[in-house]
Design an enzyme around this catalytic site. Structure first.
Site, PDB file in Angstrom:
ATOM      1  N   TYR A  93      -3.458  -0.946  10.520  1.00 38.53           N
ATOM      2  CA  TYR A  93      -2.795  -1.250   9.272  1.00 38.53           C
ATOM      3  C   TYR A  93      -1.783  -1.043   8.119  1.00 38.53           C
ATOM      4  O   TYR A  93      -0.976  -1.637   7.254  1.00 38.53           O
ATOM      5  CB  TYR A  93      -3.876  -0.615   8.284  1.00 38.53           C
ATOM      6  CG  TYR A  93      -4.307  -0.433   6.572  1.00 38.53           C
ATOM      7  CD1 TYR A  93      -5.157  -2.041   6.187  1.00 38.53           C
ATOM      8  CD2 TYR A  93      -3.815   0.665   6.173  1.00 38.53           C
ATOM      9  CE1 TYR A  93      -4.412  -1.997   5.072  1.00 38.53           C
ATOM     10  CE2 TYR A  93      -3.766   0.548   4.623  1.00 38.53           C
ATOM     11  CZ  TYR A  93      -3.817  -1.092   3.770  1.00 38.53           C
ATOM     12  OH  TYR A  93      -4.907  -0.881   2.756  1.00 38.53           O
TER      13      TYR A  93
ATOM     14  N   SER B 140       1.040  -1.765   0.028  1.00 37.57           N
ATOM     15  CA  SER B 140      -0.149   0.105  -0.129  1.00 37.57           C
ATOM     16  C   SER B 140       0.718   1.296   0.129  1.00 37.57           C
ATOM     17  O   SER B 140       1.834   1.478   0.349  1.00 37.57           O
ATOM     18  CB  SER B 140      -0.853   0.070   1.057  1.00 37.57           C
ATOM     19  OG  SER B 140      -1.692   0.916   1.339  1.00 37.57           O
TER      20      SER B 140
HETATM   21  N1  LIG Z   1      -8.795  -0.538  -1.978  1.00 35.25           N
HETATM   22  C1  LIG Z   1      -7.183   0.667  -1.742  1.00 35.25           C
HETATM   23  O1  LIG Z   1      -7.169   1.480  -2.049  1.00 35.25           O
HETATM   24  C2  LIG Z   1      -6.464  -0.136  -1.385  1.00 35.25           C
HETATM   25  C3  LIG Z   1      -5.250   0.164  -1.533  1.00 35.25           C
HETATM   26  C4  LIG Z   1      -3.818  -0.245  -1.146  1.00 35.25           C
HETATM   27  C5  LIG Z   1      -4.097  -1.812  -0.393  1.00 35.25           C
HETATM   28  N2  LIG Z   1      -4.905  -1.796  -0.815  1.00 35.25           N
HETATM   29  C6  LIG Z   1      -4.821  -3.384  -0.617  1.00 35.25           C
HETATM   30  O2  LIG Z   1      -5.290  -4.035  -1.515  1.00 35.25           O
HETATM   31  C7  LIG Z   1      -5.689  -5.753  -0.810  1.00 35.25           C
HETATM   32  C8  LIG Z   1      -6.871  -6.201  -0.822  1.00 35.25           C
HETATM   33  O3  LIG Z   1      -7.448  -4.861  -0.934  1.00 35.25           O
HETATM   34  P1  LIG Z   1      -9.342  -4.031  -2.097  1.00 35.25           P
HETATM   35  O4  LIG Z   1      -9.660  -2.598  -1.978  1.00 35.25           O
HETATM   36  O5  LIG Z   1      -9.724  -4.961  -2.856  1.00 35.25           O
HETATM   37  O6  LIG Z   1     -10.459  -4.961  -0.587  1.00 35.25           O
HETATM   38  P2  LIG Z   1     -11.366  -6.068  -0.938  1.00 35.25           P
HETATM   39  O7  LIG Z   1     -11.700  -5.929   0.816  1.00 35.25           O
HETATM   40  O8  LIG Z   1     -12.187  -6.065  -1.984  1.00 35.25           O
HETATM   41  O9  LIG Z   1     -10.647  -7.504  -0.696  1.00 35.25           O
HETATM   42  C9  LIG Z   1      -9.340  -7.974   0.248  1.00 35.25           C
HETATM   43  C10 LIG Z   1     -10.185  -8.830   0.433  1.00 35.25           C
HETATM   44  O10 LIG Z   1      -9.278  -9.962   1.212  1.00 35.25           O
HETATM   45  C11 LIG Z   1     -10.142 -11.095   1.917  1.00 35.25           C
HETATM   46  N3  LIG Z   1     -10.061 -11.528   2.755  1.00 35.25           N
HETATM   47  C12 LIG Z   1      -9.740 -10.989   4.157  1.00 35.25           C
HETATM   48  N4  LIG Z   1      -9.347 -12.235   5.196  1.00 35.25           N
HETATM   49  C13 LIG Z   1      -8.983 -12.770   5.105  1.00 35.25           C
HETATM   50  C14 LIG Z   1      -7.813 -13.851   4.970  1.00 35.25           C
HETATM   51  N5  LIG Z   1      -7.847 -13.842   6.189  1.00 35.25           N
HETATM   52  N6  LIG Z   1      -7.979 -14.429   4.440  1.00 35.25           N
HETATM   53  C15 LIG Z   1      -8.155 -15.225   3.156  1.00 35.25           C
HETATM   54  N7  LIG Z   1      -8.859 -13.500   2.469  1.00 35.25           N
HETATM   55  C16 LIG Z   1      -9.238 -12.276   3.142  1.00 35.25           C
HETATM   56  C17 LIG Z   1     -12.002 -10.250   1.730  1.00 35.25           C
HETATM   57  O11 LIG Z   1     -12.331 -11.308   1.723  1.00 35.25           O
HETATM   58  C18 LIG Z   1     -11.480  -9.678   0.034  1.00 35.25           C
HETATM   59  O12 LIG Z   1     -12.436 -10.782  -0.646  1.00 35.25           O
HETATM   60  C19 LIG Z   1      -5.533  -5.390   0.735  1.00 35.25           C
HETATM   61  O13 LIG Z   1      -4.951  -6.026   1.179  1.00 35.25           O
HETATM   62  C20 LIG Z   1      -5.721  -4.472   0.524  1.00 35.25           C
HETATM   63  O14 LIG Z   1      -4.839  -3.180   1.718  1.00 35.25           O
HETATM   64  C21 LIG Z   1      -6.237  -1.941  -1.121  1.00 35.25           C
END
Ligand SMILES: NC(=O)c1ccc[n+]([C@@H]2O[C@H](COP(=O)([O-])OP(=O)(O)OC[C@H]3O[C@@H](n4cnc5c(N)ncnc54)[C@H](O)[C@@H]3O)[C@@H](O)[C@H]2O)c1
Ligand SMILES: [Zn+2]
Length: 686
Positions: free
Chosen positions: A576, A563
């Site tokens: 986080y 991130s």
């Molecule tokens: N959305 C953003 O702006 C953003 C920014 C920086 C980083 N990220 C990172 O990108 C990744 C995906 O995020 P997203 O925005 O698509 O969110 P999201 O919630 O849509 O996707 C995350 C997925 O991880 C799954 N998950 C949660 N806990 C879990 C576990 N213990 N075991 C297996 N699966 C699990 C959830 O069920 C979900 O489907 C994350 O690591 C997040 O931190 C997102």
């Protein structure tokens, strides 16, 4: 005279032919996948002359009878096709006749005519089926197949000694049909069956009669234990044990099968395979190899058989498999050298396509999952054939020189040369965690679109499977349930991956969740959860995956979805962002550690991905929108305005970066983090 370019009607011979083919192809007892071909002859009005013209509709090259459609049929002018007999230069030059078929096409001709077109056109019957049924091939490969054919079928089915498919075989069968008017078909030595009839229904009935009569005869007359008595110590392990052993061996076996070029794998522990491997005669029979040309083109002339009992440890098995693979390659090279002539195509690689592990099951390999799966299905066909032949007589496949003539046939080589160029991630097996939606979902879709096989892992099995099903069939994507913070669940997820596709090349640590709290509000449980899923979770996944990557010895990629917050310092984000910083340093640590195995480790730093993100949908977005005083639906646009490029970041933008990191162009890059945040100066890396 009026021009009349007809379109097919339900009365057309072609229509009946497709129905019959679909019925025959739907039942695996009748023919192997994509094996065999069918035809019909009939009269239509020639749109040029207004006169009737006799046509031949025949299944074209490639394709499967079970799913045959009009587009899969070649349409030839029967008079012209049969005139080829007058110019046929003899068996030495019979391959040239395939090009001559193009001069017999009617209209645009439909699908490309196959090598078997001659058999269909020259036999004087309105309908002809050529099939590869296990029961028929059992008779065709029995040492006394000719006598058995007479015993089983009397004068209704005629024995045709082995001959490579082609124009001459068509002439031979046409002659037999003429000489034996009471015959309804023949057994083609070493190969399969051909049947005919004056109506489509009669032809189909004759095919089924030959197949069922052969099967009934085998059932009634086979000696017990056709593969010999049980082999001490080679009985199947219990299901859970054999699958665990298969998973532990998969990486090594795929690596050994990928020495010339990377392949995808398929695993099966079906009863046929386990029974075969548990019997005394399996080493002798496996060494004899498969017989039907369709079978060994996909399985190679013979499989690699591990010669250790079911109780052998994983370490003993891997050590022995490595020795056997060396011997297999030498043996295959020697086979090539024995038979290759000046104009033979170059050797196509000496690795096995089928690997048999007693007590455990069979691994089969190919350029993609479907090809690997079908190779396994064909070896099961071959086992059925061997069981039938050994039950009645002695299994006697066609000889090695003939196998070579088929495997390195110029026509086969031309077919391979016509194959489309593989996609950039073809043969690569990807595992994406947290991929049921959001960024992970977009990554899984993109990797699949670039040719990878993908395992979609997430907490909910239902959601993971639904996301996988949206990508494609189980030959392309499968869904598995896994909590990445649970060590046993992570191992089960990696095991499921290698059992689904034979191995693993590309891991994306994407699973995550986000709690936005100030230091004082953050509970111990909050801290533990963030770190359990993201810091510990990605460590567990990387570790379990690395074992497979190292066993395979084929390099690989690990990508962390970290991130912007791994470097950017802001309020209300302690748990986080600290977990994200932990992930970011894992990238550097593992890049340094896994490089010696050819494994690249890189990261992506996204920011502000609102659309499709579950993190934003589950409260975080509403909270952020309230903090900034905008409507939740406008949050993406609001974030965009804060960026240097003023662009909204979408899940697809993150997926693009993942593809580039593990695609062909960044082959020399490891330890890198790629920001995908539309430009945030405070998060620039230096
Ligand atoms: N959305 C953003 O702006 C953003 C920014 C920086 C980083 N990220 C990172 O990108 C990744 C995906 O995020 P997203 O925005 O698509 O969110 P999201 O919630 O849509 O996707 C995350 C997925 O991880 C799954 N998950 C949660 N806990 C879990 C576990 N213990 N075991 C297996 N699966 C699990 C959830 O069920 C979900 O489907 C994350 O690591 C997040 O931190 C997102
Ligand atoms: Zn055939």
């Amino acid at each position: 005279m009026e021009l009349n370019v007809s379109t097919p009607t339900p009365q057309d011979p072609a229509h009946d032919l497709i129905d019959r083919s679909n019925r025959l192809g739907a039942d695996p007892k009748n023919t192997n996948y994509a094996g065999g071909n069918t035809s019909a002859k009939g009269t239509e009005t020639d749109p040029v002359t207004g006169e009737p013209v006799e046509l031949l509709w025949v299944k074209g090259s490639g394709g499967d009878l079970g799913t045959l459609t009009e587009a899969g049929l070649a349409v030839l002018r029967l008079d012209r096709m049969r005139s080829l007999v007058e110019v046929y230069p003899g068996v030495e030059r019979e391959d040239e006749m395939v090009a001559a078929f193009d001069y017999c096409l009617h209209g645009k001709g439909g699908a490309a005519p196959s090598i078997d077109t001659a058999m269909h056109g020259l036999v004087d019957a309105a309908h002809v089926d050529h099939l590869h049924p296990d029961s028929g091939i059992a008779i065709a490969t029995a040492a006394d197949g000719q006598e058995l054919t007479a015993t089983i079928f009397g004068d209704r089915v005629v024995w045709v000694p082995w001959r490579r498919p082609g124009f001459q075989l068509g002439l031979d069968i046409a002659e037999i049909k003429q000489k034996f008017p009471q015959a309804v078909g023949c057994i083609l030595g070493g190969h399969g069956i051909t049947a005919w009839g004056e109506t489509s229904a009669q032809c189909e009935a004759n095919s089924l009669w030959i197949i069922d009569t052969a099967a009934a005869y085998v059932a009634e007359h086979s000696r017990s234990e056709p593969f010999g008595p049980p082999l001490e110590g080679y009985a199947a392990l219990p299901p859970a044990e054999r699958r665990a052993k298969a998973a532990a061996l998969a990486g090594t076996i795929r690596g050994l099968a990928s020495q010339d070029r990377p392949v995808v794998g398929h695993f099966t522990d079906s009863e046929e395979v386990l029974d075969f491997l548990a019997s005394t005669e399996h080493p002798r029979l496996a060494a004899l190899g498969t017989s039907c040309p369709d079978h060994f083109l996909r399985t190679k002339v013979k499989p690699l058989v591990l010669d250790l009992p079911a109780s052998a440890s994983v370490e003993e098995c891997t050590a022995r498999l490595r020795e056997l693979a060396v011997a297999y390659r030498e043996d295959y090279q020697a086979y090539y050298d024995r038979h290759a002539v000046a104009d033979s195509p170059a050797i196509r690689g000496a690795d096995p396509l089928v690997v048999l592990v007693p007590g455990v099951g069979m691994f089969s390999f190919g350029k993609d999952k479907q090809t690997a799966r079908v190779a396994g299905e064909f070896y099961v066909n071959a086992i059925n054939v061997m069981r039938g032949a050994e039950g009645l007589s002695t299994y006697a496949p066609i000889d090695e020189a003939e196998k070579f003539r088929i495997e390195y046939w110029a026509l086969e080589e031309a077919k391979l040369a016509r194959m489309p160029k593989p996609k950039p991630l073809a043969t690569r097996i990807a595992l994406v965690t947290g991929a049921a939606g959001g960024i992970g979902g977009a990554v899984a879709r993109r990797l699949a679109a670039e040719g990878a096989c993908v395992v979609v892992a997430d907490l909910s099995l239902e959601k993971a499977q639904a996301a996988a099903a949206e990508i494609g069939s189980t030959d392309v994507a499968v869904g598995v349930a896994a909590d990445v913070s649970d060590e046993a669940a992570v191992q089960a997820m990696v095991d499921a991956t290698v059992l689904a596709f034979g191995g693993l090349d590309l891991v994306v640590n994407n699973a995550g969740l986000s709690l936005s709290k100030s230091l004082l509000e953050t509970t111990e449980a909050d801290w533990d959860l963030q770190h359990a899923v993201m810091a510990k979770g990605s460590f567990l996944v990387s570790r379990a995956a690395a074992r497979v990557l190292i066993d395979q010895g084929m390099g690989g990629d690990v990508v962390y979805i970290s991130s912007k917050n791994s470097v950017f310092a802001g309020p209300n984000n302690i748990a986080y962002s600290a977990a994200k910083a932990d992930q970011a340093h894992q990238v550097r640590l593992l890049a340094a550690e896994l490089g010696e195995h050819g494994v690249k480790v890189n990261g992506v730093n996204p920011d502000g991905v609102v659309q499709g993100s579950g993190i934003f949908a589950s409260g975080w977005g509403a909270n952020r929108a309230a903090v900034y005083g905008v409507e939740e639906k406008d949050l993406g646009k609001f974030y965009a305005q804060r960026t240097i490029l003023k662009r909204e970041v979408l899940p697809e933008n993150i997926a693009n970066a993942v593809f580039v990191l593990c695609g062909p162009d960044l082959s020399h890059t490891t330890g890198l983090h790629v920001p995908v945040d539309a430009g945030v100066a405070a998060a620039f890396l230096r």
